[in-house]
Motif scaffolding. Structure first.
Motif, PDB file in Angstrom:
ATOM      1  N   GLN A  20       3.419 -19.778   1.810  1.00 23.82           N
ATOM      2  CA  GLN A  20       4.776 -19.284   3.074  1.00 23.82           C
ATOM      3  C   GLN A  20       4.954 -18.726   4.092  1.00 23.82           C
ATOM      4  OE1 GLN A  20       8.254 -20.077   0.163  1.00 23.82           O
ATOM      5  NE2 GLN A  20       6.895 -19.487  -1.801  1.00 23.82           N
ATOM      6  N   ALA A  21       5.008 -19.974   4.861  1.00 23.48           N
ATOM      7  CA  ALA A  21       5.164 -18.859   6.546  1.00 23.48           C
ATOM      8  C   ALA A  21       6.628 -18.419   6.598  1.00 23.48           C
ATOM      9  CB  ALA A  21       5.265 -19.926   7.659  1.00 23.48           C
ATOM     10  N   ALA A  22       8.106 -19.041   6.019  1.00 23.79           N
ATOM     11  CA  ALA A  22       8.629 -18.535   6.298  1.00 23.79           C
ATOM     12  C   ALA A  22       9.700 -17.421   4.887  1.00 23.79           C
ATOM     13  CB  ALA A  22       9.859 -19.677   4.977  1.00 23.79           C
ATOM     14  N   ILE A  23       8.187 -16.921   4.274  1.00 23.63           N
ATOM     15  CA  ILE A  23       7.919 -15.383   3.756  1.00 23.63           C
ATOM     16  C   ILE A  23       7.767 -14.247   4.830  1.00 23.63           C
ATOM     17  CG2 ILE A  23       7.754 -13.900   2.118  1.00 23.63           C
ATOM     18  CD1 ILE A  23       8.514 -16.739  -0.140  1.00 23.63           C
ATOM     19  N   ARG A  24       5.793 -15.551   5.076  1.00 27.20           N
ATOM     20  CA  ARG A  24       4.985 -14.340   5.568  1.00 27.20           C
ATOM     21  C   ARG A  24       5.380 -14.234   7.200  1.00 27.20           C
ATOM     22  NH1 ARG A  24       1.817 -18.407   5.335  1.00 27.20           N
ATOM     23  NH2 ARG A  24       1.874 -18.946   8.174  1.00 27.20           N
ATOM     24  N   GLU A  25       6.004 -14.897   8.139  1.00 22.42           N
ATOM     25  CA  GLU A  25       6.064 -14.223   9.750  1.00 22.42           C
ATOM     26  C   GLU A  25       7.309 -13.850   9.830  1.00 22.42           C
ATOM     27  OE1 GLU A  25       6.547 -18.110  11.203  1.00 22.42           O
ATOM     28  OE2 GLU A  25       4.187 -18.685  11.138  1.00 22.42           O
ATOM     29  N   VAL A  90       0.029  -6.077  -4.261  1.00 22.25           N
ATOM     30  CA  VAL A  90       0.284  -7.299  -4.561  1.00 22.25           C
ATOM     31  C   VAL A  90       2.372  -6.927  -4.307  1.00 22.25           C
ATOM     32  CG1 VAL A  90       0.988  -8.768  -6.486  1.00 22.25           C
ATOM     33  CG2 VAL A  90      -1.257  -8.008  -6.381  1.00 22.25           C
ATOM     34  N   LEU A  91       2.349  -8.564  -3.688  1.00 18.39           N
ATOM     35  CA  LEU A  91       4.136  -8.484  -3.692  1.00 18.39           C
ATOM     36  C   LEU A  91       4.195 -10.186  -4.482  1.00 18.39           C
ATOM     37  CD1 LEU A  91       6.719  -7.422  -2.144  1.00 18.39           C
ATOM     38  CD2 LEU A  91       6.246  -8.471   0.167  1.00 18.39           C
ATOM     39  N   LYS A 114       9.457  -9.704  -4.814  1.00 18.11           N
ATOM     40  CA  LYS A 114       9.543  -9.213  -3.838  1.00 18.11           C
ATOM     41  C   LYS A 114      11.461  -9.496  -3.515  1.00 18.11           C
ATOM     42  CE  LYS A 114       6.613 -13.051  -2.535  1.00 18.11           C
ATOM     43  NZ  LYS A 114       6.439 -14.399  -1.810  1.00 18.11           N
ATOM     44  N   ASN A 115      12.262  -8.284  -4.695  1.00 13.03           N
ATOM     45  CA  ASN A 115      13.141  -7.804  -4.706  1.00 13.03           C
ATOM     46  C   ASN A 115      12.292  -6.452  -3.761  1.00 13.03           C
ATOM     47  OD1 ASN A 115      14.178  -9.662  -5.995  1.00 13.03           O
ATOM     48  ND2 ASN A 115      13.861  -9.397  -7.745  1.00 13.03           N
ATOM     49  N   ALA A 116      12.037  -6.246  -3.547  1.00 17.58           N
ATOM     50  CA  ALA A 116      11.646  -4.842  -2.390  1.00 17.58           C
ATOM     51  C   ALA A 116      11.952  -4.868  -1.413  1.00 17.58           C
ATOM     52  CB  ALA A 116       9.942  -4.896  -3.031  1.00 17.58           C
ATOM     53  N   GLY A 117      12.169  -3.632  -0.672  1.00 19.05           N
ATOM     54  CA  GLY A 117      12.810  -3.640   0.525  1.00 19.05           C
ATOM     55  C   GLY A 117      11.777  -3.172   1.409  1.00 19.05           C
ATOM     56  N   ARG A 118      12.129  -2.884   2.630  1.00 16.87           N
ATOM     57  CA  ARG A 118      11.022  -2.741   3.510  1.00 16.87           C
ATOM     58  C   ARG A 118      10.639  -1.854   3.268  1.00 16.87           C
ATOM     59  NH1 ARG A 118      11.780  -2.093   9.831  1.00 16.87           N
ATOM     60  NH2 ARG A 118      12.556   0.245   9.122  1.00 16.87           N
ATOM     61  N   GLN A 119      12.119  -0.622   2.898  1.00 12.47           N
ATOM     62  CA  GLN A 119      11.080   0.953   2.563  1.00 12.47           C
ATOM     63  C   GLN A 119      10.392   1.457   1.483  1.00 12.47           C
ATOM     64  OE1 GLN A 119      10.981   3.249   4.988  1.00 12.47           O
ATOM     65  NE2 GLN A 119      12.155   1.590   6.248  1.00 12.47           N
ATOM     66  N   ASP A 120      10.218   0.141   0.096  1.00 15.23           N
ATOM     67  CA  ASP A 120       9.650   0.472  -0.796  1.00 15.23           C
ATOM     68  C   ASP A 120       8.457   0.224  -0.409  1.00 15.23           C
ATOM     69  OD1 ASP A 120      11.982   1.081  -2.192  1.00 15.23           O
ATOM     70  OD2 ASP A 120      12.662  -0.705  -2.530  1.00 15.23           O
ATOM     71  N   ILE A 121       9.076  -1.427   0.447  1.00 14.88           N
ATOM     72  CA  ILE A 121       7.050  -2.051   0.811  1.00 14.88           C
ATOM     73  C   ILE A 121       6.358  -0.986   1.292  1.00 14.88           C
ATOM     74  CG2 ILE A 121       5.372  -4.220   1.909  1.00 14.88           C
ATOM     75  CD1 ILE A 121       8.548  -5.750   1.400  1.00 14.88           C
ATOM     76  N   ALA A 122       6.952  -0.026   2.499  1.00 13.51           N
ATOM     77  CA  ALA A 122       6.140   0.600   3.731  1.00 13.51           C
ATOM     78  C   ALA A 122       5.032   1.629   2.648  1.00 13.51           C
ATOM     79  CB  ALA A 122       6.885   1.012   4.552  1.00 13.51           C
ATOM     80  N   ARG A 123       6.189   2.491   1.951  1.00 13.91           N
ATOM     81  CA  ARG A 123       5.711   3.428   0.940  1.00 13.91           C
ATOM     82  C   ARG A 123       4.905   2.837  -0.261  1.00 13.91           C
ATOM     83  NH1 ARG A 123      11.009   4.948   0.288  1.00 13.91           N
ATOM     84  NH2 ARG A 123      11.868   2.947  -1.179  1.00 13.91           N
TER      85      ARG A 123
END
Length: 222
Positions: A20-25, A90-91, A114-123
């Motif tokens: 989904q481009a609306a999520i990916r981009e 995996v996200l 996909k409830n994870a925030g940017r900092q969680d994903i970066a970690r």
């Protein structure tokens, strides 16, 4: 005498995969703002992930699971076989047993919803690049619940009347393949795979997919 500038932190090269481009981009744009992450490619399916990694270099793939052409589990398995130096996180919106076991069995080092925030994903990306595993709390809870429910019962031997194809299907379940992946591996339809699985589960008294993985491992098939 001139002094060399101090080297900055090593920047991790990341591929973002989501159909989904609306999520990916937006996700790629947000991660690109992180100090130590470079988003080197965005992919809409597993085939595009493999192409991006082949063009490399890539350190980590942030992988959705449900994608057309090639899903995230198959792409993860292919990466583990062809590019073992590339870590997969995996996200996804899915936290069911089949998705979790399939992704981890294929070689994913991290699993986030996909409830994870940017900092969680970066970690999670940093941890995966360092060879560590990071699991979303919901994922951890599901895995622990599965262990608690099934641990007291020892694995029963497989019945002797399993057909060679049913054993083959069980082995592929043990590898973490979803039905579509099994169908592709065996060159049969998904409907045929479902029939084999129904027969297999009935004969062997297998309760669910997680139980099938444990039975495959106990039998030495995975």
């Amino acid at each position: 005498m001139t002094t060399e500038p101090a080297a900055g932190p090593q920047r991790l090269k990341v591929v973002v995969a989501d159909d989904q481009a609306a999520i990916r981009e937006p996700l790629a744009a947000v991660l690109a703002l992180t100090e130590d992450i470079d988003v080197v490619a965005a992919a809409a399916n597993g085939a595009e992930v493999l192409a991006a990694v082949a063009a490399g270099p890539v350190d980590v793939v942030l992988m959705d699971l449900r994608m057309p052409v090639m899903d995230g589990i198959e792409a993860t398995r292919r990466l583990a076989e062809e590019h073992p130096q590339v870590a997969v996180v995996v996200l996804t919106t899915f936290a069911d047993d089949d998705s979790i076991l399939g992704a981890l069995g294929a070689g994913a080092r991290g699993y986030l919803t996909k409830n994870a925030g940017r900092q969680d994903i970066a970690r999670a990306i940093r941890a995966a690049a360092a060879g560590q595993s990071v699991l979303d709390r919901e994922v951890q809870d599901r895995l622990l619940a599965t262990v608690r429910i099934t641990a007291p019962a020892p694995a029963r031997p497989l019945p002797e009347d399993l057909t060679p194809r049913e054993r083959e299907v069980l082995a592929l379940i043990g590898e973490g393949l979803p039905n579509r992946g099994i169908a592709q591996r065996l060159f049969v339809s998904e409907a045929t795979v479902k029939t084999h699985i129904n027969n297999l589960f009935a004969k062997a008294g297998i309760r669910d997919r997680a139980d099938a993985v444990r039975r495959a491992i106990a039998a030495g098939l995975a």
